[in-house]
Design a protein around this motif. Structure first.
Motif, mmCIF file in Angstrom:
data_model
loop_
_atom_site.group_PDB
_atom_site.id
_atom_site.type_symbol
_atom_site.label_atom_id
_atom_site.label_comp_id
_atom_site.label_asym_id
_atom_site.label_seq_id
_atom_site.Cartn_x
_atom_site.Cartn_y
_atom_site.Cartn_z
ATOM 1 N N VAL A 1 1.081 -1.129 -0.171
ATOM 2 C CA VAL A 1 -0.021 -0.026 0.082
ATOM 3 C C VAL A 1 0.958 1.268 -0.268
ATOM 4 C CG1 VAL A 1 -1.855 1.440 1.205
ATOM 5 C CG2 VAL A 1 -1.766 -1.238 1.276
ATOM 6 N N LEU A 2 0.818 2.127 -0.991
ATOM 7 C CA LEU A 2 1.449 3.222 -1.169
ATOM 8 C C LEU A 2 1.133 4.811 -0.583
ATOM 9 C CD1 LEU A 2 4.406 3.969 -2.161
ATOM 10 C CD2 LEU A 2 3.376 4.347 -4.398
ATOM 11 N N ILE A 3 1.863 5.258 0.487
ATOM 12 C CA ILE A 3 1.449 6.649 0.763
ATOM 13 C C ILE A 3 2.373 7.789 0.087
ATOM 14 C CG2 ILE A 3 1.176 8.238 2.581
ATOM 15 C CD1 ILE A 3 0.907 5.365 4.538
ATOM 16 N N ALA A 4 1.862 8.663 -0.593
ATOM 17 C CA ALA A 4 2.456 9.728 -0.991
ATOM 18 C C ALA A 4 2.368 11.039 0.115
ATOM 19 C CB ALA A 4 2.109 10.128 -2.493
ATOM 20 N N ILE A 5 3.474 11.852 0.271
ATOM 21 C CA ILE A 5 3.530 12.860 1.078
ATOM 22 C C ILE A 5 3.843 14.061 0.231
ATOM 23 C CG2 ILE A 5 4.601 14.101 3.075
ATOM 24 C CD1 ILE A 5 3.409 11.180 3.887
ATOM 25 N N HIS A 6 2.995 15.236 0.188
ATOM 26 C CA HIS A 6 3.038 16.215 -0.617
ATOM 27 C C HIS A 6 3.478 17.448 0.068
ATOM 28 C CE1 HIS A 6 3.051 18.505 -4.101
ATOM 29 N NE2 HIS A 6 2.172 19.483 -3.673
ATOM 30 N N SER A 7 4.421 18.220 -0.494
ATOM 31 C CA SER A 7 4.629 19.628 0.133
ATOM 32 C C SER A 7 5.008 20.542 -1.284
ATOM 33 C CB SER A 7 5.627 19.726 1.181
ATOM 34 O OG SER A 7 5.314 19.147 2.469
ATOM 35 N N SER A 8 4.982 21.603 -0.941
ATOM 36 C CA SER A 8 5.393 22.493 -2.206
ATOM 37 C C SER A 8 6.577 22.433 -2.171
ATOM 38 C CB SER A 8 4.736 23.964 -2.099
ATOM 39 O OG SER A 8 5.391 24.552 -0.879
ATOM 40 N N PRO A 9 7.364 22.766 -3.254
ATOM 41 C CA PRO A 9 8.975 23.076 -3.604
ATOM 42 C C PRO A 9 9.403 23.941 -2.646
ATOM 43 C CG PRO A 9 7.910 22.992 -5.732
ATOM 44 C CD PRO A 9 6.939 23.149 -4.804
ATOM 45 N N ILE A 10 8.808 25.147 -2.455
ATOM 46 C CA ILE A 10 9.504 26.286 -1.447
ATOM 47 C C ILE A 10 9.497 25.894 0.040
ATOM 48 C CG2 ILE A 10 9.131 28.771 -0.489
ATOM 49 C CD1 ILE A 10 8.057 29.416 -3.257
ATOM 50 N N THR A 11 8.589 25.114 0.280
ATOM 51 C CA THR A 11 8.263 24.493 1.617
ATOM 52 C C THR A 11 9.409 23.475 1.996
ATOM 53 O OG1 THR A 11 5.710 25.122 1.744
ATOM 54 C CG2 THR A 11 6.924 23.244 3.432
ATOM 55 N N ALA B 1 -0.129 6.571 -5.939
ATOM 56 C CA ALA B 1 -0.295 6.238 -4.472
ATOM 57 C C ALA B 1 -1.742 5.721 -4.050
ATOM 58 C CB ALA B 1 0.363 7.457 -3.580
ATOM 59 N N ASP B 2 -1.886 4.957 -3.210
ATOM 60 C CA ASP B 2 -3.237 4.882 -2.710
ATOM 61 C C ASP B 2 -3.919 5.775 -1.848
ATOM 62 O OD1 ASP B 2 -3.342 1.856 -3.777
ATOM 63 O OD2 ASP B 2 -1.354 1.724 -2.530
ATOM 64 N N PHE B 3 -2.666 6.526 -1.252
ATOM 65 C CA PHE B 3 -3.072 7.966 -0.301
ATOM 66 C C PHE B 3 -2.133 8.784 -0.471
ATOM 67 C CE2 PHE B 3 -4.514 3.872 1.904
ATOM 68 C CZ PHE B 3 -5.686 4.023 2.336
ATOM 69 N N MET B 4 -2.766 9.948 -0.339
ATOM 70 C CA MET B 4 -2.008 11.286 -0.355
ATOM 71 C C MET B 4 -2.155 11.946 0.929
ATOM 72 S SD MET B 4 0.054 13.568 -2.175
ATOM 73 C CE MET B 4 -0.464 12.835 -3.916
ATOM 74 N N GLU C 1 -0.893 18.448 12.735
ATOM 75 C CA GLU C 1 -2.002 18.226 11.762
ATOM 76 C C GLU C 1 -1.550 17.066 11.099
ATOM 77 O OE1 GLU C 1 -5.097 20.353 8.629
ATOM 78 O OE2 GLU C 1 -3.838 21.620 9.898
ATOM 79 N N TYR C 2 -0.581 17.607 10.306
ATOM 80 C CA TYR C 2 0.041 16.415 9.311
ATOM 81 C C TYR C 2 0.327 15.024 9.859
ATOM 82 C CZ TYR C 2 3.796 13.980 7.054
ATOM 83 O OH TYR C 2 4.735 13.110 6.432
ATOM 84 N N LEU C 3 1.042 15.047 11.337
ATOM 85 C CA LEU C 3 1.261 13.918 11.891
ATOM 86 C C LEU C 3 0.136 12.950 12.042
ATOM 87 C CD1 LEU C 3 4.011 12.762 12.585
ATOM 88 C CD2 LEU C 3 3.701 13.854 14.962
ATOM 89 N N ASN C 4 -1.231 13.823 12.753
ATOM 90 C CA ASN C 4 -2.238 13.255 12.786
ATOM 91 C C ASN C 4 -3.075 12.568 11.581
ATOM 92 O OD1 ASN C 4 -2.343 13.608 15.825
ATOM 93 N ND2 ASN C 4 -3.427 15.839 15.451
ATOM 94 N N ASN C 5 -2.760 13.376 10.545
ATOM 95 C CA ASN C 5 -3.311 12.977 9.237
ATOM 96 C C ASN C 5 -2.683 11.698 8.699
ATOM 97 O OD1 ASN C 5 -5.283 15.064 9.254
ATOM 98 N ND2 ASN C 5 -4.056 16.402 7.882
ATOM 99 N N LEU C 6 -1.344 11.703 8.701
ATOM 100 C CA LEU C 6 -0.802 10.634 8.551
ATOM 101 C C LEU C 6 -0.878 9.329 9.546
ATOM 102 C CD1 LEU C 6 1.581 9.457 6.608
ATOM 103 C CD2 LEU C 6 3.333 10.311 8.225
ATOM 104 N N LYS C 7 -0.895 9.348 10.616
ATOM 105 C CA LYS C 7 -1.314 8.253 11.527
ATOM 106 C C LYS C 7 -2.596 7.892 11.281
ATOM 107 C CE LYS C 7 -1.521 7.304 16.572
ATOM 108 N NZ LYS C 7 -1.725 7.806 17.892
ATOM 109 N N GLU C 8 -3.653 8.672 11.106
ATOM 110 C CA GLU C 8 -4.807 7.997 10.674
ATOM 111 C C GLU C 8 -4.683 7.273 9.370
ATOM 112 O OE1 GLU C 8 -8.785 10.659 9.220
ATOM 113 O OE2 GLU C 8 -7.929 11.446 11.006
ATOM 114 N N VAL C 9 -4.294 7.462 8.322
ATOM 115 C CA VAL C 9 -4.005 6.930 7.242
ATOM 116 C C VAL C 9 -3.288 5.597 7.560
ATOM 117 C CG1 VAL C 9 -2.848 6.643 4.838
ATOM 118 C CG2 VAL C 9 -3.922 8.637 5.418
#
Length: 195
Positions: A106-116, A155-158, A167-175
């Motif tokens: 199962v594949l999870i993709a993490i996305h952030s903008s280039p500047i970030t 990816a199966d999840f983004m 917030e990010y950590l909570n979202n990732l943990k939820e997935v």
């Protein structure tokens, strides 16, 4: 065994999965560490250029799925009795397919903008992190040549990592919890994308 793969461009925040893996007592293996290990093994300093060149060299020596081959050997040697393993740092469709030939993934993709991502990498300051925008862009382009964009696209999840870290950590943990809870369902589906 079910594999949970994590992909994303450099600096997207893939390392956060270590906190969650530890909390949930799930073993984790970093594909980037494999490349850094190979770089050190060849007595080269850990610079962005050296690490990138070794990644290219490994693919020339062993094919496009080279790092997945070494990573899977490591997993089978150290974690063969585990039901779930997290693999951090998947970079191509070749690697996805290699893992899926052997185990469900199962594949999870993490996305952030280039500047970030650039700002994060500058703050992190690991030896092989880019310290200028030009080096950052060069690294991104190299990652895209490896095929990371394809891995992200299927990816199966983004999970988006732009705002607050909690917030990010909570979202990732939820997935991840959703995948763990539905392990049997995910074991049934294992798409291999033919190139």
């Amino acid at each position: 065994m079910l594999l949970i793969g994590v992909t994303g461009m450099p600096g997207a925040g893939k390392n956060a999965v270590y906190n969650i893996a530890e909390e949930l007592d799930i073993p984790i293996v970093s594909m980037g560490d494999v490349v850094r290990y190979e770089t050190k093994k060849r007595s080269l300093p850990l610079t962005p250029e050296n690490v990138g060149n070794i990644a290219i060299k490994l693919r020339e020596e062993f094919g496009n799925e080279a790092i997945a081959v070494v990573t899977l050997k490591y997993i089978e040697e150290h974690f063969k009795d585990k039901e779930i393993i997290i693999i951090e740092g998947i970079r191509s469709l070749y690697e996805v397919n290699y893992f899926r030939k052997h185990y469900p993934l199962v594949l999870i993709a993490i996305h952030s903008s280039p500047i970030t991502r650039f700002e994060r990498l500058k703050r992190r300051g690991r030896e092989d992190d880019p310290n200028t925008w030009d080096v950052f862009v060069e690294r991104d382009l190299r990652e895209l040549k490896f095929g990371i964009g394809e891995a992200i696209a299927i990816a199966d999840f983004m999970v988006v990592n732009e705002d607050g870290y909690e917030e990010y950590l909570n979202n990732l943990k939820e997935v991840i919890l959703k995948i763990v809870k539905n392990k049997d369902k995910f074991m049934e589906y294992n798409f291999i994308y033919k190139k």
